[in-house]
Structure formats: structure tokens, C-alpha cells
Motif scaffolding. Structure first.
Motif, PDB file in Angstrom:
ATOM      1  N   ILE A 105       0.840  -1.201   0.000  1.00 35.31           N
ATOM      2  CA  ILE A 105       0.000   0.000   0.000  1.00 35.31           C
ATOM      3  C   ILE A 105       0.873   1.249   0.000  1.00 35.31           C
ATOM      4  N   PHE A 106       1.947   1.226   0.794  1.00 34.54           N
ATOM      5  CA  PHE A 106       2.863   2.359   0.843  1.00 34.54           C
ATOM      6  C   PHE A 106       3.507   2.584  -0.531  1.00 34.54           C
ATOM      7  N   ALA A 107       3.824   1.507  -1.216  1.00 33.89           N
ATOM      8  CA  ALA A 107       4.386   1.621  -2.565  1.00 33.89           C
ATOM      9  C   ALA A 107       3.355   2.239  -3.511  1.00 33.89           C
ATOM     10  N   ARG A 108       2.092   1.859  -3.369  1.00 35.64           N
ATOM     11  CA  ARG A 108       1.050   2.441  -4.221  1.00 35.64           C
ATOM     12  C   ARG A 108       0.894   3.931  -3.942  1.00 35.64           C
ATOM     13  N   LEU A 109       1.031   4.328  -2.671  1.00 34.89           N
ATOM     14  CA  LEU A 109       1.001   5.752  -2.335  1.00 34.89           C
ATOM     15  C   LEU A 109       2.181   6.468  -2.982  1.00 34.89           C
ATOM     16  N   SER A 110       3.340   5.821  -2.954  1.00 38.40           N
ATOM     17  CA  SER A 110       4.535   6.403  -3.574  1.00 38.40           C
ATOM     18  C   SER A 110       4.330   6.571  -5.069  1.00 38.40           C
ATOM     19  N   ILE A 111       3.775   5.566  -5.709  1.00 41.73           N
ATOM     20  CA  ILE A 111       3.512   5.624  -7.151  1.00 41.73           C
ATOM     21  C   ILE A 111       2.471   6.696  -7.462  1.00 41.73           C
ATOM     22  N   ALA A 112       1.462   6.795  -6.611  1.00 37.18           N
ATOM     23  CA  ALA A 112       0.448   7.839  -6.808  1.00 37.18           C
ATOM     24  C   ALA A 112       1.097   9.218  -6.754  1.00 37.18           C
ATOM     25  N   ARG A 113       2.066   9.400  -5.855  1.00 37.40           N
ATOM     26  CA  ARG A 113       2.776  10.681  -5.797  1.00 37.40           C
ATOM     27  C   ARG A 113       3.632  10.875  -7.044  1.00 37.40           C
ATOM     28  N   MET A 114       4.312   9.818  -7.482  1.00 35.25           N
ATOM     29  CA  MET A 114       5.150   9.910  -8.675  1.00 35.25           C
ATOM     30  C   MET A 114       4.336  10.313  -9.898  1.00 35.25           C
ATOM     31  N   HIS A 115       3.078   9.876  -9.951  1.00 31.60           N
ATOM     32  CA  HIS A 115       2.208  10.160 -11.087  1.00 31.60           C
ATOM     33  C   HIS A 115       1.331  11.396 -10.843  1.00 31.60           C
ATOM     34  N   ASN A 116       1.667  12.162  -9.808  1.00 24.77           N
ATOM     35  CA  ASN A 116       0.946  13.398  -9.464  1.00 24.77           C
ATOM     36  C   ASN A 116      -0.542  13.178  -9.207  1.00 24.77           C
ATOM     37  N   GLN A 117      -0.893  12.004  -8.707  1.00 25.85           N
ATOM     38  CA  GLN A 117      -2.285  11.729  -8.348  1.00 25.85           C
ATOM     39  C   GLN A 117      -2.591  12.234  -6.938  1.00 25.85           C
ATOM     40  N   ILE A 118      -1.550  12.408  -6.127  1.00 29.41           N
ATOM     41  CA  ILE A 118      -1.688  12.993  -4.798  1.00 29.41           C
ATOM     42  C   ILE A 118      -0.546  13.984  -4.601  1.00 29.41           C
ATOM     43  N   SER A 119      -0.755  14.941  -3.714  1.00 34.09           N
ATOM     44  CA  SER A 119       0.297  15.926  -3.426  1.00 34.09           C
ATOM     45  C   SER A 119       1.330  15.312  -2.485  1.00 34.09           C
ATOM     46  N   ILE A 120       2.474  15.949  -2.377  1.00 33.20           N
ATOM     47  CA  ILE A 120       3.499  15.461  -1.452  1.00 33.20           C
ATOM     48  C   ILE A 120       3.001  15.583  -0.011  1.00 33.20           C
ATOM     49  N   ASP A 121       2.220  16.626   0.290  1.00 33.56           N
ATOM     50  CA  ASP A 121       1.643  16.757   1.639  1.00 33.56           C
ATOM     51  C   ASP A 121       0.706  15.594   1.941  1.00 33.56           C
ATOM     52  N   ASP A 122      -0.162  15.274   0.976  1.00 34.30           N
ATOM     53  CA  ASP A 122      -1.075  14.150   1.180  1.00 34.30           C
ATOM     54  C   ASP A 122      -0.320  12.829   1.248  1.00 34.30           C
ATOM     55  N   PHE A 123       0.777  12.702   0.530  1.00 34.36           N
ATOM     56  CA  PHE A 123       1.603  11.496   0.630  1.00 34.36           C
ATOM     57  C   PHE A 123       2.041  11.282   2.074  1.00 34.36           C
ATOM     58  N   PHE A 124       2.543  12.336   2.714  1.00 34.94           N
ATOM     59  CA  PHE A 124       2.991  12.200   4.102  1.00 34.94           C
ATOM     60  C   PHE A 124       1.817  11.949   5.046  1.00 34.94           C
ATOM     61  N   ARG A 125       0.702  12.630   4.818  1.00 32.51           N
ATOM     62  CA  ARG A 125      -0.483  12.408   5.665  1.00 32.51           C
ATOM     63  C   ARG A 125      -0.985  10.976   5.542  1.00 32.51           C
ATOM     64  N   LEU A 126      -1.077  10.492   4.304  1.00 33.46           N
ATOM     65  CA  LEU A 126      -1.567   9.137   4.075  1.00 33.46           C
ATOM     66  C   LEU A 126      -0.598   8.083   4.618  1.00 33.46           C
ATOM     67  N   SER A 127       0.689   8.349   4.539  1.00 33.93           N
ATOM     68  CA  SER A 127       1.679   7.425   5.096  1.00 33.93           C
ATOM     69  C   SER A 127       1.517   7.310   6.606  1.00 33.93           C
ATOM     70  N   THR A 128       1.239   8.445   7.252  1.00 35.27           N
ATOM     71  CA  THR A 128       1.016   8.435   8.700  1.00 35.27           C
ATOM     72  C   THR A 128      -0.264   7.686   9.046  1.00 35.27           C
ATOM     73  N   MET A 129      -1.321   7.898   8.254  1.00 38.12           N
ATOM     74  CA  MET A 129      -2.566   7.158   8.481  1.00 38.12           C
ATOM     75  C   MET A 129      -2.333   5.662   8.323  1.00 38.12           C
ATOM     76  N   LEU A 130      -1.601   5.296   7.292  1.00 43.41           N
ATOM     77  CA  LEU A 130      -1.311   3.881   7.035  1.00 43.41           C
ATOM     78  C   LEU A 130      -0.579   3.258   8.215  1.00 43.41           C
ATOM     79  N   GLU A 131       0.337   3.999   8.776  1.00 43.46           N
ATOM     80  CA  GLU A 131       1.096   3.508   9.926  1.00 43.46           C
ATOM     81  C   GLU A 131       0.184   3.288  11.134  1.00 43.46           C
ATOM     82  N   ARG A 132      -0.779   4.161  11.343  1.00 34.93           N
ATOM     83  CA  ARG A 132      -1.602   4.135  12.554  1.00 34.93           C
ATOM     84  C   ARG A 132      -2.771   3.161  12.486  1.00 34.93           C
ATOM     85  N   ILE A 133      -3.213   2.805  11.299  1.00 34.15           N
ATOM     86  CA  ILE A 133      -4.391   1.937  11.158  1.00 34.15           C
ATOM     87  C   ILE A 133      -3.948   0.478  11.109  1.00 34.15           C
ATOM     88  N   PRO A 134      -4.511  -0.376  11.981  1.00 35.20           N
ATOM     89  CA  PRO A 134      -4.186  -1.808  11.894  1.00 35.20           C
ATOM     90  C   PRO A 134      -4.587  -2.368  10.531  1.00 35.20           C
TER      91      PRO A 134
END
Length: 199
Positions: free
Chosen positions: A82-111
Motif C-alpha cells: 500500500i505504501f508503494a502504491r502511495l509512492s507511485i500515486a505521488r510519482m504520477h501526481n495523483q496525490i500531493s506530497i503533503d497528502d503522501f505524508f499524511r496518508l503514510s502516517t494514516m497507514l502507519e496508525r491503522i491496523p
């Protein structure tokens, strides 16, 4: 570790256990990091370089350190995908770099088990098992209904972005095919009633 060896009897045992834990942690990190790198294998060198520059600029740190720390904090090998998909989404400008960091933090916190129920919250929903409160606390959900019959929640903007990364594209295509097929006609009536559409 060296100090532990001076403790009589238990010192050598404790030092060995500390070494075993460190070895396990190192091998687990390597396994997760390799999995993350493998998931990025379809990206180009230029995409990865630009992504690294984005991370360096936003985090004001070395991108390798930032990525390694995120990978290390993820508690399930499936979260690496999932983290790799978030990274790819950022690479393809589907999400902002700010949202990349926010989503990475959410991913870490959610079981991981609760990531699998995100789709339940595409519509107003509440689950008594506790995942609703946890997902709400991470920012993945927002309250949609406040009422005497109970509160309901739906995915927030970030929650919808995370769901896109959680759901594999194959499942997304299957779901799209289902909704385009005659099999989905039983969903029309509840949708029309819910949103008060006059046919």
C-alpha cells in the motif's frame, strides 16, 4: 550490550537475546524494504528521482532516511504494498506530497485488519466492533450523521485516497464491471430513495 555481559549468570544470556532481537529487527526491516522496492519496479528511474527530490524538499531530510523510517514503522508486510502504491500515486501526481505524508502516517496508525473494512464507509456506516472510532481518530473517517439512532461515518477525503491505495486495481476493475452490469440493478432503488431522486 557489552555492559550486560558483566552481570553474573544472566549477563551472557541477556546479551545473546539482545543480539537475537537486533538480528530479527534487521532481517524484518530488510524484508519489508525489499518488498517496497519490488513494488516500485514498474516505475522509471526519473520518476523515482523526482519523488526522492520531493521528499527531500518537503521533509528537509535525506529521502532514503525518510522512506526507510516509514518502511520500518509499518507493522505488516501488506502495508508495504500500500505504501508503494502511495509512492507511485505521488510519482504520477495523483496525490500531493503533503497528502503522501499524511496518508503514510494514516497507514502507519491503522491496523491492517481495519484497512480491509474501509470500503464499508463509502456510505453512512457504523461498526460496533471499534474500527469506526479508530478510523475516525486517524482522520480516515468523518461524521456524516448525528442522530438519536446513532452516529454514522463516511470516508473523509484522505480516507478515500487511502482506499484507492488499499484496493488493488484488479478488484477495482471487477467492482466497476459489476456496477456496469445488470447485476447491480438492485442497488438503484435504495440509491434513488436515499438521495430523493425523482425518476
Amino acid at each position: 550490550k557489552a555492559f550486560v555481559n558483566f552481570v553474573p549468570f544472566a549477563g551472557g544470556f541477556l546479551a545473546q537475546e539482545i543480539q537475537n532481537i537486533q538480528t530479527y529487527n534487521d532481517s524484518e526491516f530488510l524484508r519489508k524494504y525489499i518488498h517496497y522496492i519490488y513494488e516500485l519496479s514498474d516505475t522509471t528511474k526519473d520518476e523515482r528521482y523526482k519523488f526522492a527530490c520531493d521528499i527531500a524538499d518537503k521533509a528537509d531530510d535525506y529521502p532514503g532516511n525518510v522512506i526507510a523510517n516509514i518502511v520500518n514503522r509499518l507493522d505488516n508486510i501488506n502495508k508495504e504494498r500500500i505504501f508503494a502504491r502511495l509512492s507511485i500515486a505521488r510519482m504520477h501526481n495523483q496525490i500531493s506530497i503533503d497528502d503522501f505524508f499524511r496518508l503514510s502516517t494514516m497507514l502507519e496508525r491503522i491496523p491492517y485488519v481495519d484497512l480491509n473494512v474501509l470500503y464499508n464507509y463509502l456510505n453512512d456506516y457504523y461498526d460496533d466492533s471499534g474500527d469506526t472510532e479508530l478510523l475516525f481518530a486517524t482522520g480516515a473517517l468523518m461524521q456524516s450523521v448525528i442522530g438519536a439512532d446513532g452516529d454514522k461515518f463516511v470516508l473523509s477525503k484522505l480516507g478515500r485516497m487511502l482506499l484507492k491505495a488499499v484496493i488493488h486495481p484488479v478488484f477495482s476493475r471487477i467492482y466497476g464491471w459489476y456496477n456496469s452490469s445488470p447485476l447491480s440493478k438492485r442497488q438503484i432503488s435504495p440509491f434513488v430513495k436515499k438521495y430523493g431522486i425523482n425518476l
